[in-house]
Design a protein around this motif. Sequence first.
Motif, PDB file in Angstrom:
ATOM      1  N   CYS A  88      -0.354 112.897  27.007  1.00 20.74           N
ATOM      2  CA  CYS A  88       0.448 114.018  27.511  1.00 20.74           C
ATOM      3  C   CYS A  88      -0.167 115.308  26.979  1.00 20.74           C
ATOM      4  O   CYS A  88      -0.157 115.551  25.764  1.00 20.74           O
ATOM      5  CB  CYS A  88       1.905 113.889  27.060  1.00 20.74           C
ATOM      6  N   CYS A  89      -0.689 116.130  27.873  1.00 16.36           N
ATOM      7  CA  CYS A  89      -1.442 117.308  27.448  1.00 16.36           C
ATOM      8  C   CYS A  89      -0.787 118.625  27.845  1.00 16.36           C
ATOM      9  O   CYS A  89      -1.408 119.679  27.759  1.00 16.36           O
ATOM     10  CB  CYS A  89      -2.856 117.251  28.020  1.00 16.36           C
ATOM     11  N   LYS A 124       3.099 120.643  27.416  1.00 21.67           N
ATOM     12  CA  LYS A 124       4.467 120.620  26.911  1.00 21.67           C
ATOM     13  C   LYS A 124       5.452 120.867  28.051  1.00 21.67           C
ATOM     14  O   LYS A 124       5.125 121.525  29.046  1.00 21.67           O
ATOM     15  CB  LYS A 124       4.640 121.687  25.830  1.00 21.67           C
ATOM     16  N   THR A 125       6.657 120.368  27.867  1.00 16.60           N
ATOM     17  CA  THR A 125       7.681 120.528  28.899  1.00 16.60           C
ATOM     18  C   THR A 125       7.904 121.989  29.246  1.00 16.60           C
ATOM     19  O   THR A 125       8.032 122.356  30.429  1.00 16.60           O
ATOM     20  CB  THR A 125       9.016 119.911  28.420  1.00 16.60           C
ATOM     21  N   GLU A 126       7.925 122.853  28.246  1.00 15.05           N
ATOM     22  CA  GLU A 126       8.208 124.268  28.484  1.00 15.05           C
ATOM     23  C   GLU A 126       7.037 125.012  29.126  1.00 15.05           C
ATOM     24  O   GLU A 126       7.147 126.212  29.434  1.00 15.05           O
ATOM     25  CB  GLU A 126       8.589 124.954  27.172  1.00 15.05           C
ATOM     26  N   GLU A 127       5.915 124.335  29.352  1.00 14.47           N
ATOM     27  CA  GLU A 127       4.747 124.994  29.958  1.00 14.47           C
ATOM     28  C   GLU A 127       4.672 124.808  31.473  1.00 14.47           C
ATOM     29  O   GLU A 127       3.717 125.263  32.102  1.00 14.47           O
ATOM     30  CB  GLU A 127       3.469 124.486  29.289  1.00 14.47           C
ATOM     31  N   ARG A 149      -5.122 125.716  28.650  1.00 20.41           N
ATOM     32  CA  ARG A 149      -4.205 124.861  27.899  1.00 20.41           C
ATOM     33  C   ARG A 149      -4.578 123.378  27.942  1.00 20.41           C
ATOM     34  O   ARG A 149      -4.663 122.718  26.915  1.00 20.41           O
ATOM     35  CB  ARG A 149      -2.780 125.016  28.460  1.00 20.41           C
ATOM     36  N   ARG A 163      -7.002 120.283  25.275  1.00 19.32           N
ATOM     37  CA  ARG A 163      -6.216 119.208  24.678  1.00 19.32           C
ATOM     38  C   ARG A 163      -6.729 117.845  25.106  1.00 19.32           C
ATOM     39  O   ARG A 163      -6.673 116.886  24.340  1.00 19.32           O
ATOM     40  CB  ARG A 163      -4.740 119.364  25.078  1.00 19.32           C
ATOM     41  N   ARG A 209       0.592 115.356  32.363  1.00 22.91           N
ATOM     42  CA  ARG A 209       1.829 114.970  31.685  1.00 22.91           C
ATOM     43  C   ARG A 209       1.831 113.528  31.198  1.00 22.91           C
ATOM     44  O   ARG A 209       2.522 113.206  30.223  1.00 22.91           O
ATOM     45  CB  ARG A 209       3.023 115.201  32.618  1.00 22.91           C
TER      46      ARG A 209
END
Length: 385
Positions: free
Chosen positions: A107-108, A110-113, A128, A132, A195
């Motif tokens: 998972c590369c 984040k939910t808030e991204e 981003r 990662r 994700r």
Amino acid sequence: MSDANVMKLCEEREKRYIQAVSLEQPDRVPHETRFGEYWAIDYAGYPIKGSTVDPKIMGEAMEKLARDFATDTAPFLFSRNPLFYKSLQSQSFNEGKTGIMQHPEVCCMKTEEYDELIADPFKCIVDRILPRVYKALDPANGSSSVSLVRAMSIQNDMNTPILMEAARVSQKYGLPLTGGGLVEAPMDYIADMIRGFSAITMDIRRQPEKVAAAAEAVMPLMDRLAAQLPAVPGKLVSMPLHMPVFMREKDFAKLWWPSFKELVERMAARGQYMRIYFEGDWTRYYDYLQDLPKGRILGVFEYMDHQLAKDKLGKVMCITGGYDVSLLQYGTRQAVIDEAKKQMDILAPGGGYIFTVSKGITYPNDGTPENVKALYEFVEEYGKY
């Protein structure tokens, strides 16, 4: 065989293949093998570890396949270069002890991204996601540009000679190369590379509107990639599909299907032909598939109700696959042939059909050479219209 005869044979095979994909009836059912690099290398008598990056060994393996098994297309072997991924410190692909590449879930994002991805997917992916997925591309390391150049050099040093070997085998045996590159369905790209399966599954339930918006935002990137690929008959752009068989139909219809359908329609409008891998069981989605562009798709089905697929999809796309590859390992020679006859009797009439197995003959235990040989020799003989 003279060069002129080989060229004529290649033209005949390519014509037969194009006719089938275009929903026409050729002189006989075209057939293509689906050998993976690990099975082929083992069959050629080499160890898997280290051989996938050796163009000479890969060339020998492709030639042995072309020489020993009946096929209408060149047996091109795709290989992920472990040195390429190692040089980039990849988190998503790594080499196992036996030399077989593994694809762990990562998972590369984040939910808030999600909002950042939706607003500018290219910038988000570059800034981003990629650092990662590939730690060597993290600007904090101070050498990301050098790492990228080094990795691409490693990749080209392997890929270019392997492509040349594939072309040599194609020309020597009169077998057309039908590959035209690869592109992903927008939501599958998010699930596979951004994700991960576990996270996207939660996202579908918790914030479906973000998932749908992200898929729509990513679609132009996939379309831009597809636009760089061939738009000629006989060169099919591959598209493996992953998420739909794990989704509820209502989620599929709202989140996955719209961006995929738009991508396929754009590709068809450009004159492109697609080899779409319908992984898993797509039976419940056949009605959706009826709305795709006609005569532009080779639909490779892992599992299918053969008669239902013929009835619902036979006038939309060329059908292939649906042959249980495990029979090639565990079945008798007669069982292998009987199953092929049963399926061909349903799918072949009227054309728009190419014979192949449901999944790649990828690993050494995916099929005995004797059964594979018997299968394709039977198909070549029995498939005459």
